[in-house]
Write an enzyme that holds these catalytic residues in place. Sequence first.
Site, PDB file in Angstrom:
ATOM      1  N   SER A  60      29.014  24.092  92.064  1.00 19.69           N
ATOM      2  CA  SER A  60      28.505  23.535  90.794  1.00 19.69           C
ATOM      3  C   SER A  60      29.385  23.949  89.614  1.00 19.69           C
ATOM      4  O   SER A  60      29.533  23.188  88.655  1.00 19.69           O
ATOM      5  CB  SER A  60      27.044  23.931  90.561  1.00 19.69           C
TER       6      SER A  60
ATOM      7  N   HIS B 268      30.916  35.362  86.998  1.00 14.96           N
ATOM      8  CA  HIS B 268      29.954  36.220  87.693  1.00 14.96           C
ATOM      9  C   HIS B 268      28.600  36.138  86.984  1.00 14.96           C
ATOM     10  O   HIS B 268      28.547  36.205  85.760  1.00 14.96           O
ATOM     11  CB  HIS B 268      30.460  37.670  87.713  1.00 14.96           C
TER      12      HIS B 268
ATOM     13  N   ASN C 109      37.472  34.485  86.948  1.00 14.64           N
ATOM     14  CA  ASN C 109      36.310  34.454  87.834  1.00 14.64           C
ATOM     15  C   ASN C 109      35.057  34.361  86.981  1.00 14.64           C
ATOM     16  O   ASN C 109      35.048  34.806  85.834  1.00 14.64           O
ATOM     17  CB  ASN C 109      36.244  35.735  88.670  1.00 14.64           C
TER      18      ASN C 109
ATOM     19  N   ASP D 215      34.823  42.063  90.729  1.00 13.08           N
ATOM     20  CA  ASP D 215      34.170  41.704  89.460  1.00 13.08           C
ATOM     21  C   ASP D 215      34.559  42.678  88.342  1.00 13.08           C
ATOM     22  O   ASP D 215      33.691  43.220  87.643  1.00 13.08           O
ATOM     23  CB  ASP D 215      32.631  41.676  89.655  1.00 13.08           C
TER      24      ASP D 215
HETATM   25  C1  GRF Z   1      27.766  31.313  90.775  1.00 12.26           C
HETATM   26  O1  GRF Z   1      26.533  31.914  90.442  1.00 12.26           O
HETATM   27  C2  GRF Z   1      28.908  32.192  90.351  1.00 12.26           C
HETATM   28  O2  GRF Z   1      28.643  32.918  89.182  1.00 12.26           O
HETATM   29  C3  GRF Z   1      29.064  33.122  91.519  1.00 12.26           C
HETATM   30  O3  GRF Z   1      28.824  32.314  92.643  1.00 12.26           O
HETATM   31  C4  GRF Z   1      27.981  31.223  92.277  1.00 12.26           C
HETATM   32  C5  GRF Z   1      28.721  29.976  92.663  1.00 12.26           C
HETATM   33  O4  GRF Z   1      27.950  28.816  92.448  1.00 12.26           O
HETATM   34  N1  GRF Z   1      30.382  33.744  91.496  1.00 12.26           N
HETATM   35  P1  GRF Z   1      28.633  27.400  92.545  1.00 12.26           P
HETATM   36  O5  GRF Z   1      29.280  27.315  93.937  1.00 12.26           O
HETATM   37  O6  GRF Z   1      29.639  27.285  91.444  1.00 12.26           O
HETATM   38  O7  GRF Z   1      27.527  26.408  92.405  1.00 12.26           O
END
Ligand code: GRF
Length: 200
Positions: free
Chosen positions: A13, A108, A106, A144
């Site tokens: 997403s 998080h 990245n 992270d």
């Molecule tokens: C997100 O919550 C991101 O912060 C974490 O993994 C999840 C990935 O979600 N690192 P998506 O695949 O982007 O929907």
Amino acid sequence: MKRLGILLSGRGSNFEAIADSVAAGRIGATIAVVISNRPEARGLEAARERGIDAVSIPSKGLDREIYDRMVVGELRKHEVDLVCLAGFMRLLSAYFVREFPLRILNIHPSLLPAFPGLDAQHQALEHGVKVSGCTVHFVDEFLDHGPIVVQTPVRVRDDDSAETLAARILREEHRIYTEAINIVLSGKWRVEGRRVIAEG
Ligand code: GRF
């Protein structure tokens, strides 16, 4: 035009939010390639549906640096300027990080340095914090960990479950990833110690 490379392992997403921003002209760059270590990742399919090059490089059983050399090779082939990790469930080797110095982001789902690692939203609820949020940061070889580009808070409600909290945080993730990419692509910043300082 700058070229983005997206690495993901699952749903994708955040990738779709970035792709929407590119399509709407909110990010002045193109997505050159989407790479996944998991062939079944929904994000790969979403990329193909959008006509974006989507490459599966399975990581199973491979030594970390050997794997990272394959991924870096693919990123180079697509002449990627900025790498965006979007739910990429792997630690990068020092080799990978050196290949793209301050050119890997990245996202998080917590206010780092609180709750690094897996299930950050669950960790936040368990700890009883009243505010969590999300963070976009430069990537180094630690989990992270690198210098923070953008953070935003999200209030924790008394009736939150990990799922409802994650959903509200995710909406903010989608917004701040675009913001962070724009800051980094503008080139109007420098890093002092751990701090990313805006210039101009
Ligand atoms: C997100 O919550 C991101 O912060 C974490 O993994 C999840 C990935 O979600 N690192 P998506 O695949 O982007 O929907």
